[in-house]
Design a protein around this motif. Structure first.
Motif, PDB file in Angstrom:
ATOM      1  N   ALA A 259       7.344   9.147   4.808  1.00 36.99           N
ATOM      2  CA  ALA A 259       6.606  10.275   4.243  1.00 36.99           C
ATOM      3  C   ALA A 259       7.493  10.953   3.209  1.00 36.99           C
ATOM      4  CB  ALA A 259       6.216  11.265   5.333  1.00 36.99           C
ATOM      5  N   ILE A 260       6.949  11.152   2.012  1.00 36.80           N
ATOM      6  CA  ILE A 260       7.709  11.770   0.912  1.00 36.80           C
ATOM      7  C   ILE A 260       7.013  13.071   0.529  1.00 36.80           C
ATOM      8  CG2 ILE A 260       8.587  11.495  -1.421  1.00 36.80           C
ATOM      9  CD1 ILE A 260       7.489   8.354   0.185  1.00 36.80           C
ATOM     10  N   GLU A 261       7.700  14.169   0.749  1.00 33.48           N
ATOM     11  CA  GLU A 261       7.167  15.493   0.425  1.00 33.48           C
ATOM     12  C   GLU A 261       8.180  16.187  -0.466  1.00 33.48           C
ATOM     13  OE1 GLU A 261       4.949  19.216   2.683  1.00 33.48           O
ATOM     14  OE2 GLU A 261       6.153  17.792   3.825  1.00 33.48           O
ATOM     15  N   GLY A 262       7.866  16.248  -1.778  1.00 33.66           N
ATOM     16  CA  GLY A 262       8.852  16.753  -2.721  1.00 33.66           C
ATOM     17  C   GLY A 262      10.022  15.787  -2.781  1.00 33.66           C
TER      18      GLY A 262
ATOM     19  N   LYS B 175       0.826  -1.201   0.000  1.00 40.17           N
ATOM     20  CA  LYS B 175       0.000   0.000   0.000  1.00 40.17           C
ATOM     21  C   LYS B 175       0.863   1.255   0.000  1.00 40.17           C
ATOM     22  CE  LYS B 175      -3.950   1.908   2.563  1.00 40.17           C
ATOM     23  NZ  LYS B 175      -4.793   1.681   3.774  1.00 40.17           N
ATOM     24  N   MET B 176       0.410   2.258  -0.726  1.00 44.58           N
ATOM     25  CA  MET B 176       0.951   3.604  -0.627  1.00 44.58           C
ATOM     26  C   MET B 176      -0.220   4.568  -0.749  1.00 44.58           C
ATOM     27  SD  MET B 176       2.891   3.608  -4.322  1.00 44.58           S
ATOM     28  CE  MET B 176       3.753   5.132  -4.034  1.00 44.58           C
ATOM     29  N   LYS B 177      -0.111   5.734  -0.120  1.00 41.37           N
ATOM     30  CA  LYS B 177      -1.273   6.632  -0.091  1.00 41.37           C
ATOM     31  C   LYS B 177      -0.845   8.084   0.061  1.00 41.37           C
ATOM     32  CE  LYS B 177      -5.620   7.594   2.322  1.00 41.37           C
ATOM     33  NZ  LYS B 177      -6.514   7.233   3.456  1.00 41.37           N
ATOM     34  N   TYR B 178      -1.459   8.945  -0.756  1.00 41.08           N
ATOM     35  CA  TYR B 178      -1.321  10.383  -0.571  1.00 41.08           C
ATOM     36  C   TYR B 178      -2.243  10.851   0.546  1.00 41.08           C
ATOM     37  CZ  TYR B 178       1.584  11.970  -4.488  1.00 41.08           C
ATOM     38  OH  TYR B 178       2.633  12.240  -5.339  1.00 41.08           O
TER      39      TYR B 178
ATOM     40  N   VAL C 178       1.408  15.005   0.639  1.00 40.36           N
ATOM     41  CA  VAL C 178       2.447  14.128   1.188  1.00 40.36           C
ATOM     42  C   VAL C 178       2.115  12.683   0.853  1.00 40.36           C
ATOM     43  CG1 VAL C 178       3.703  13.423   3.255  1.00 40.36           C
ATOM     44  CG2 VAL C 178       2.836  15.762   3.061  1.00 40.36           C
ATOM     45  N   LEU C 179       3.095  11.978   0.293  1.00 42.76           N
ATOM     46  CA  LEU C 179       2.928  10.572  -0.053  1.00 42.76           C
ATOM     47  C   LEU C 179       3.480   9.714   1.078  1.00 42.76           C
ATOM     48  CD1 LEU C 179       2.242   8.399  -2.265  1.00 42.76           C
ATOM     49  CD2 LEU C 179       4.657   8.581  -2.939  1.00 42.76           C
ATOM     50  N   TYR C 180       2.709   8.722   1.472  1.00 42.56           N
ATOM     51  CA  TYR C 180       3.142   7.764   2.487  1.00 42.56           C
ATOM     52  C   TYR C 180       3.282   6.396   1.826  1.00 42.56           C
ATOM     53  CZ  TYR C 180       1.983  11.367   5.888  1.00 42.56           C
ATOM     54  OH  TYR C 180       1.947  12.536   6.607  1.00 42.56           O
ATOM     55  N   ALA C 181       4.394   5.715   2.131  1.00 44.96           N
ATOM     56  CA  ALA C 181       4.649   4.419   1.497  1.00 44.96           C
ATOM     57  C   ALA C 181       5.485   3.555   2.422  1.00 44.96           C
ATOM     58  CB  ALA C 181       5.362   4.603   0.156  1.00 44.96           C
TER      59      ALA C 181
ATOM     60  N   PHE D 195      -1.087   0.012   6.627  1.00 42.16           N
ATOM     61  CA  PHE D 195      -1.234   1.302   7.290  1.00 42.16           C
ATOM     62  C   PHE D 195      -2.333   2.112   6.614  1.00 42.16           C
ATOM     63  CE2 PHE D 195       1.176   2.676   3.659  1.00 42.16           C
ATOM     64  CZ  PHE D 195       0.828   4.016   3.481  1.00 42.16           C
ATOM     65  N   ASP D 196      -2.746   3.184   7.279  1.00 41.20           N
ATOM     66  CA  ASP D 196      -3.578   4.209   6.662  1.00 41.20           C
ATOM     67  C   ASP D 196      -3.250   5.523   7.336  1.00 41.20           C
ATOM     68  OD1 ASP D 196      -5.361   5.175   4.842  1.00 41.20           O
ATOM     69  OD2 ASP D 196      -7.159   4.681   5.972  1.00 41.20           O
TER      70      ASP D 196
END
Length: 591
Positions: A282-285, A260-263, A267-270, A301-302
């Protein structure tokens, strides 16, 4: 410990949250079958929401809980409003994914077919592990008054995501034989707008932000040894998160949801892997921040809430605890279980793991599949079972394992069974020296680990016995009988044409069956009768060859089971398997 107790654990997965309410699925074995219910976390208490024993895949939106109610024949999308009775939305044979949006309800589902009728095909991929003969493919349906198909063909629709304005689907329409996918943008009626990704690739998951930015965990070719990256296909950008922007850590837990990965906002969470553990990032830019510090495997996760105040709910496993739920507070859903943690030793860019029962006890050496997967720092049912029954446990992440970088992951490509065997022998020597264990070892593994077990007993006599599961013995026959053998074997051994003279020669050179005359080690072979990945004929060949050469051998066939027989197989078969394996090891290592 008996096998019944080993499989008495309960496992959590499929966690969803809107920030205020959190739901997850809990799966367990009841009698001879799997059961599952949906739970919520309210005021720091876990509460059971459904009690039918056949509910999964929760989703919560605008005060309504959606979920799947399943049976052997059908799967039904349900909705449950507070203080109301559950309502049926739609029913299919199998539901892979559903999407609840302001644009409507969409379902990816499989139609029921008549398996008694003759089957004809012109496709090279006509069967697949866990599905059998591919008589039908997953299609996308819109659900209005009645479900109607809006995107389908001689390929699978694998996923759908949307934001307020964009629908993005994942399909195998350009490379179905190889199982690779592309992303496409469609409208809500199923009409294709444009292609998002370039050439087909191996896609593990993707997400779309509120502003329409698309991120994908993938590698852009079929090579199994490629490290995965986060791709932004519309921008031509790539980002490596952790050592691998996917999680390939193996488990034998019978409930492990899909990657799972989710915006959340921008911010992208993976989940990504580093060595034998995985974490949420957490990926931000270009900024990457690790958001969990758990030493273990992240199961699911969520995330919800505004930036800076977002709430991450997740599920993880460690050697001590099979299944932990974190929702601000931590919840151990197996309070009575206290697993044993291994010693972890770094060695030659990889790792090995050792559970010491007693220096005088025999030691079982486990070999993972793949080869491009990895053992992790988590609860393994099988390891805990054999430890409690008097065995030391040694397992390794040798060259070829994921999570240690690109060069390490491709070290065994073109040379199966050699560098990894040397690594295993070095780990065995290390534990004998460091922990003073006696030289009394057995070897076992499944899939690629089954191949390596077969390879080891045909190239050495250092083990008292072996157990080879869902294994490979003949790389040439596997090309034509495995659901992936026609491309997997050629790539792994760097062969252009498997049926050329050179191709046949190399396939047989790396086939354990070619060295059957060398075997002195007693071997048990275990396989599922419906295994399409490492077909049963592979075990049958090796078993007959062993018997004809007067080697003590036993073949165990499990009806109703496929390649996942040791992870999520028929419950009674899984219990029987542990009991039989223990008896085989006891016979040669204790008696």
């Amino acid at each position: 410990m008996d096998a019944e107790k080993a499989y008495s654990i309960r496992l959590a997965g499929e966690i969803v949250t809107d920030g205020d309410k959190t739901f997850f699925t809990e799966k367990y074995i009841k009698g001879t079958k799997y059961s599952s219910n949906i739970y919520s976390i309210v005021s720091k208490n876990i509460m059971q929401v459904t009690n039918g024993g056949a509910e999964k895949m929760p989703f919560y939106k605008d005060g309504v809980l959606y979920y799947i109610k399943y049976s052997e024949e059908t799967e039904t999308l349900m909705k449950l409003k507070s203080l109301s009775e559950p309502e049926i939305i739609c029913t299919f044979y199998k539901i892979k994914k559903y999407l609840i949006s302001e644009h409507g309800i969409f379902v990816i589902a499989l139609e029921k077919t008549d398996d008694s009728k003759p089957f004809a095909t012109t496709r090279i991929k006509y069967r697949f592990n866990g599905r059998g003969l591919l008589r039908s493919k997953y299609s996308l349906y819109a659900v209005d008054k009645a479900p109607h198909k809006i995107y389908s063909g001689d390929f699978d629709v694998e996923d759908i995501q949307c934001n307020n304005s964009r629908f993005i689907i994942q399909t195998t329409e350009e490379s179905d034989d190889d199982g690779m996918s592309n992303l496409y943008e469609i409208n809500k009626d199923g009409n294709k707008i444009k292609k998002i990704t370039g050439k087909p690739g191996v896609i593990h998951g993707y997400s779309i932000s509120d502003k329409g930015r698309i991120a994908v965990s993938m590698h852009e070719n079929l090579n199994p040894w490629e490290v995965n990256r986060i791709a932004y296909p519309e921008e031509g950008k790539y980002l490596l998160v952790g050592k691998d922007s996917n999680d390939s850590i193996l488990t034998d837990l019978f409930f492990t949801p899909s990657y799972k990965m989710k915006y959340n906002g921008d911010v992208l969470y993976a989940i990504a892997q580093e060595g034998s553990s995985s974490s949420i990032y957490a990926i931000e830019g270009e900024k990457v921040t690790k958001r969990t510090e758990v030493r273990g495997k992240l199961i699911d996760f969520d995330v919800a809430g505004v930036s800076g105040k977002e709430k991450i709910s997740y599920i993880y496993s460690t050697p001590e605890h099979p299944s932990m739920v974190v929702n601000g507070d931590s919840y151990n859903i197996n309070e009575e279980v206290a697993g044993i943690a291994p010693y972890v030793e770094g060695m030659d860019n990889g790792e090995y793991f050792f559970m010491l029962k007693d220096p005088a006890a025999p030691t079982l050496v486990f070999i993972h599949g793949g080869p491009q997967t990895a053992y992790g720092y988590l609860y393994y049912i099988e390891f805990q079972y054999f430890y409690q029954n008097g065995y030391n446990i040694l397992y390794t992440n040798p060259p070829g394992s994921t999570g240690y970088g690109q060069p390490y992951e491709e070290e065994c490509v073109g040379d199966w069974g050699n560098k990894d065997f040397e690594y295993i022998k070095k780990a065995m020597k290390s534990v004998m020296e460091k922990y003073k264990v006696v030289d009394n070892f057995a070897v076992t593994g499944g899939s690629y680990g089954g191949f390596t077990t077969n390879w080891i007993v045909t190239h050495s006599n250092i083990f008292k016995c072996g157990i080879s599961e869902r294994s490979i013995s003949n790389m040439l026959s596997m090309v034509g009988t495995s659901d992936i053998g026609y491309w997997f074997n050629t790539l792994q051994l760097k062969i252009t044409d498997p049926y050329s003279a050179e191709g046949i020669k190399k396939l047989m050179e790396y086939s354990p069956i070619s060295y059957i005359k060398n075997v002195k080690t007693p071997v048990m072979l275990i396989t599922g009768e419906e295994d399409y990945r490492c077909p049963i004929e592979q075990a049958e060949q090796f078993y007959v060859a062993l018997k004809l050469n007067n080697v003590d051998a036993e073949l165990v066939r499990y009806p109703g089971d496929n390649h996942e027989h040791a992870r999520s197989g028929v419950p009674e078969n899984m219990k029987d398997r542990l009991t039989r394996k223990l008896a085989w090891f006891d016979k040669y290592l204790k008696n």
